[in-house]
Design a protein around this motif. Structure first.
Motif, mmCIF file in Angstrom:
data_model
loop_
_atom_site.group_PDB
_atom_site.id
_atom_site.type_symbol
_atom_site.label_atom_id
_atom_site.label_comp_id
_atom_site.label_asym_id
_atom_site.label_seq_id
_atom_site.Cartn_x
_atom_site.Cartn_y
_atom_site.Cartn_z
ATOM 1 N N SER A 219 0.919 -1.208 0.039
ATOM 2 C CA SER A 219 -0.086 -0.025 0.113
ATOM 3 C C SER A 219 0.874 1.201 -0.172
ATOM 4 O O SER A 219 2.085 1.000 0.439
ATOM 5 C CB SER A 219 -0.863 -0.084 1.200
ATOM 6 O OG SER A 219 -0.159 0.022 2.448
ATOM 7 N N ASP A 221 0.704 4.984 1.414
ATOM 8 C CA ASP A 221 -0.461 6.101 1.998
ATOM 9 C C ASP A 221 0.575 7.351 2.091
ATOM 10 O O ASP A 221 1.670 7.226 2.528
ATOM 11 C CB ASP A 221 -0.792 5.696 3.340
ATOM 12 C CG ASP A 221 -1.528 4.256 3.082
ATOM 13 O OD1 ASP A 221 -2.211 4.281 1.919
ATOM 14 O OD2 ASP A 221 -1.724 3.389 3.877
ATOM 15 N N VAL A 269 7.645 -3.020 6.797
ATOM 16 C CA VAL A 269 6.923 -1.841 6.849
ATOM 17 C C VAL A 269 8.120 -0.712 6.296
ATOM 18 O O VAL A 269 9.063 -0.919 6.942
ATOM 19 C CB VAL A 269 6.198 -1.513 8.367
ATOM 20 C CG1 VAL A 269 5.639 -0.196 8.251
ATOM 21 C CG2 VAL A 269 5.067 -2.615 8.724
ATOM 22 N N ARG A 296 4.553 2.415 3.657
ATOM 23 C CA ARG A 296 4.348 1.203 2.628
ATOM 24 C C ARG A 296 3.996 -0.198 3.804
ATOM 25 O O ARG A 296 4.841 -0.101 4.623
ATOM 26 C CB ARG A 296 5.583 0.980 1.853
ATOM 27 C CG ARG A 296 5.881 2.296 1.082
ATOM 28 C CD ARG A 296 4.867 2.634 -0.115
ATOM 29 N NE ARG A 296 4.990 3.931 -0.690
ATOM 30 C CZ ARG A 296 5.046 4.080 -1.982
ATOM 31 N NH1 ARG A 296 5.201 2.918 -2.663
ATOM 32 N NH2 ARG A 296 5.275 4.956 -2.444
ATOM 33 N N CYS A 297 3.015 -0.816 3.442
ATOM 34 C CA CYS A 297 2.650 -1.968 4.104
ATOM 35 C C CYS A 297 2.272 -3.053 3.159
ATOM 36 O O CYS A 297 1.733 -2.614 2.278
ATOM 37 C CB CYS A 297 1.441 -1.715 5.093
ATOM 38 S SG CYS A 297 2.048 -0.266 6.561
ATOM 39 N N GLN A 303 -1.227 -2.118 8.558
ATOM 40 C CA GLN A 303 -1.407 -0.830 7.795
ATOM 41 C C GLN A 303 -2.150 0.144 8.919
ATOM 42 O O GLN A 303 -1.690 1.335 9.294
ATOM 43 C CB GLN A 303 -2.091 -0.925 6.575
ATOM 44 C CG GLN A 303 -1.982 0.213 5.735
ATOM 45 C CD GLN A 303 -3.072 0.121 4.650
ATOM 46 O OE1 GLN A 303 -3.597 -0.842 4.374
ATOM 47 N NE2 GLN A 303 -3.205 1.026 3.649
ATOM 48 N N ASP A 304 -3.263 -0.412 9.452
ATOM 49 C CA ASP A 304 -4.050 0.490 10.379
ATOM 50 C C ASP A 304 -3.215 0.688 11.601
ATOM 51 O O ASP A 304 -3.206 1.640 12.127
ATOM 52 C CB ASP A 304 -5.345 -0.407 10.861
ATOM 53 C CG ASP A 304 -6.298 -0.347 9.510
ATOM 54 O OD1 ASP A 304 -6.205 0.642 8.615
ATOM 55 O OD2 ASP A 304 -7.240 -1.432 9.513
ATOM 56 N N HIS A 307 -0.523 3.339 11.152
ATOM 57 C CA HIS A 307 -1.409 4.758 11.337
ATOM 58 C C HIS A 307 -1.582 5.134 12.408
ATOM 59 O O HIS A 307 -1.141 6.310 12.985
ATOM 60 C CB HIS A 307 -2.587 4.608 10.329
ATOM 61 C CG HIS A 307 -2.277 4.419 8.929
ATOM 62 N ND1 HIS A 307 -3.317 4.211 7.962
ATOM 63 C CD2 HIS A 307 -1.052 4.139 8.026
ATOM 64 C CE1 HIS A 307 -2.700 4.030 6.851
ATOM 65 N NE2 HIS A 307 -1.667 3.993 6.836
ATOM 66 N N LYS A 331 -5.032 7.581 3.015
ATOM 67 C CA LYS A 331 -4.897 6.262 2.241
ATOM 68 C C LYS A 331 -4.859 6.583 0.804
ATOM 69 O O LYS A 331 -6.024 7.198 0.244
ATOM 70 C CB LYS A 331 -5.973 5.177 2.861
ATOM 71 C CG LYS A 331 -5.882 4.734 4.174
ATOM 72 C CD LYS A 331 -6.615 3.447 4.207
ATOM 73 C CE LYS A 331 -6.376 2.828 5.311
ATOM 74 N NZ LYS A 331 -7.274 1.607 5.788
ATOM 75 N N ILE A 335 -3.000 -2.226 -0.765
ATOM 76 C CA ILE A 335 -2.014 -3.275 -1.184
ATOM 77 C C ILE A 335 -2.427 -4.237 -2.441
ATOM 78 O O ILE A 335 -3.723 -4.306 -2.462
ATOM 79 C CB ILE A 335 -2.135 -4.330 0.169
ATOM 80 C CG1 ILE A 335 -1.629 -3.618 1.256
ATOM 81 C CG2 ILE A 335 -1.418 -5.670 -0.011
ATOM 82 C CD1 ILE A 335 -1.831 -4.080 2.546
#
Ligand SMILES: [Zn+2]
Ligand SMILES: [Zn+2]
Length: 433
Positions: A219, A221, A269, A296-297, A303-304, A307, A331, A335
């Motif tokens: 991902s 973000d 990560v 980046r995850c 990811q959550d 954050h 976001k 992913i």
């Protein structure tokens, strides 16, 4: 009895023969169209267009699809083109995707079809280059459309060709890309039940296909942290609150999340601060500093978690100095995860087409890919196709997004064959249960 059992196990012998003939037909037609695919690729390479500005590319694609008798939708997600090839036999709907946009990069490769194009980008004139190989994606999918259109009477279902704009990101203030195509309902409208995508790789040997089940690409973000202190004279920091030193602590605190707080044995990560701004001169401690960066995850739960931890870290470090920190995380691209069941199902297809040894399980990549917006809606499989000359050391291959980016065109035919064979096998076997 034995013969009957064998027939039951394998389907009718006639069907099997027909299937084998179709594979041979794809190979024959892919051979026949290879030079044309290379010609298309060179034309698109020489005439690259930036994200959401793929007007001429889209026109060429639409004209080609129409010439094949394929139904066409244009202006999908601004400049996208969708082709609908309905086979004469009933069956499911599968989508094949190619992105069409180029990048603000000045080409440095010495090729007769090198790009000399300049274009407006954020108010500046910039060189434009297909420095990610999306030109090859368009050409390969145009080739696959030709081959599959020629097999219309044998196709058990429908193939949707997604020629997508703005994979590299729409210009500021504009929508675009796979996200907008999904929002406009392109998958639902056509009843798509699976999607396949191929990305060329400048450092992967020609003939190879690399993929993995599950998370393949990270991902991406974006975050902005605003650190507010109190302005004062640089000689007397105690007279104010210094947002510069607080920002320095926050930057290191963010790296401690990666190294100390999340389970990196589960998935990697990355947190990178890419921009720091604040202050006007050497002897004034400013009121405010702004940090911007990317996260980046490869795991949605992490990811959550990341954050949330970033907020806790920044806010509390700031508070410890009497400053405040506002954290905004946006976001951006999810992913890219290959559906495990569909990836497994396509394994035999990929091996048959590319050769057993050429299908390689790859490690994940921390770069993002907006194919994820499609693959979050329906089962999807994304893979990397070799575009580097055989025998070359990958370390010497210029990376994507650079002026020396180069693709060996002998790799394109395999892309055409993969598209056609994946579509055909998927349609024959039916949607995932
Ligand atoms: Zn790219
Ligand atoms: Zn790309």
């Amino acid at each position: 009895m034995k013969k009957l059992l064998l027939t039951l196990a394998l389907g009718s012998p006639f069907a099997l023969l027909a299937q084998t003939n179709l594979y041979a037909l794809i190979d024959k037609q892919a051979d026949a169209i290879e030079q044309q695919v290379i010609t298309w690729r060179r034309d698109i390479h020489q005439n690259p267009e930036l994200s959401n500005r793929e007007f001429k590319t889209a026109e060429k694609v639409a004209a080609h699809l129409k010439s094949l008798g394929i139904a066409v939708e244009t202006k999908v997600a601004l400049t996208g083109v969708v082709g609908i090839l309905k086979g004469d036999k009933p069956g499911p709907v599968v989508a094949l995707r190619a992105d069409m946009d180029a990048l603000p990069v000045v080409e440095r490769v010495n090729l007769p079809f090198a790009s000399k194009v300049k274009s407006d980008y954020r108010g500046e004139q910039v060189g434009v280059m297909h420095a990610c190989g999306h030109d090859t994606h368009v050409a390969m999918l145009m080739g696959a459309a030709s081959v599959l259109a020629g097999m219309k009477k044998d196709l058990p279902g429908t193939v949707i060709f997604l020629f997508q704009p703005a994979e590299e990101g729409a210009p500021p203030g504009e929508k675009g890309g796979a996200k907008l195509m999904v929002e406009e309902g392109v998958l639902k409208r056509h009843g798509v039940s699976a999607v396949f995508g191929i990305h060329i790789g400048s450092a992967n040997e020609v003939g190879t296909v690399r993929l993995k089940a599950g998370s393949l690409q990270a991902s991406a973000d974006r975050f902005v942290i605003k650190v507010k202190g109190k302005q004062t004279h640089g000689s007397m920091p105690w007279g104010g609150i210094d947002p510069v030193t607080v920002s320095a602590q926050i930057i290191l605190g963010l790296q401690n999340i990666v190294s100390r707080q999340v389970d990196i044995s589960e998935a990697p990560v990355v947190i990178s601060v890419g921009k720091i701004s604040g202050g006007v001169r050497n002897n004034i401690i400013p009121e405010e500093v702004e940090l911007e960066g990317t996260i980046r995850c490869l795991d949605p739960k992490m990811q959550d978690e990341v954050h949330a931890r970033m907020k806790t870290t920044a806010v509390n470090i700031a508070e410890s100095a009497g400053a405040t920190a506002e954290v905004e995380v946006v976001k951006h691209v999810p992913i890219t995860a290959n559906n495990p069941a569909l990836t497994q199902r396509m394994g035999p297809t990929l091996k048959r087409v590319a050769g057993e040894d050429n299908v390689i399980v790859t490690k994940p990549i921390m770069g993002a890919e907006d194919f994820s917006f499609f693959a979050n809606e329906v089962p999807g499989v994304f893979m990397f196709l070799g575009g580097m000359k055989k025998g070359q050391d990958p370390k010497t291959a210029p990376p994507h997004h650079t002026p020396d980016f180069y693709i060996d065109e002998s790799g394109l035919k395999l892309g055409v064959r993969l598209h056609c064979n994946m579509a055909l096998d998927y349609l024959r076997e039916g949607a995932l249960k």
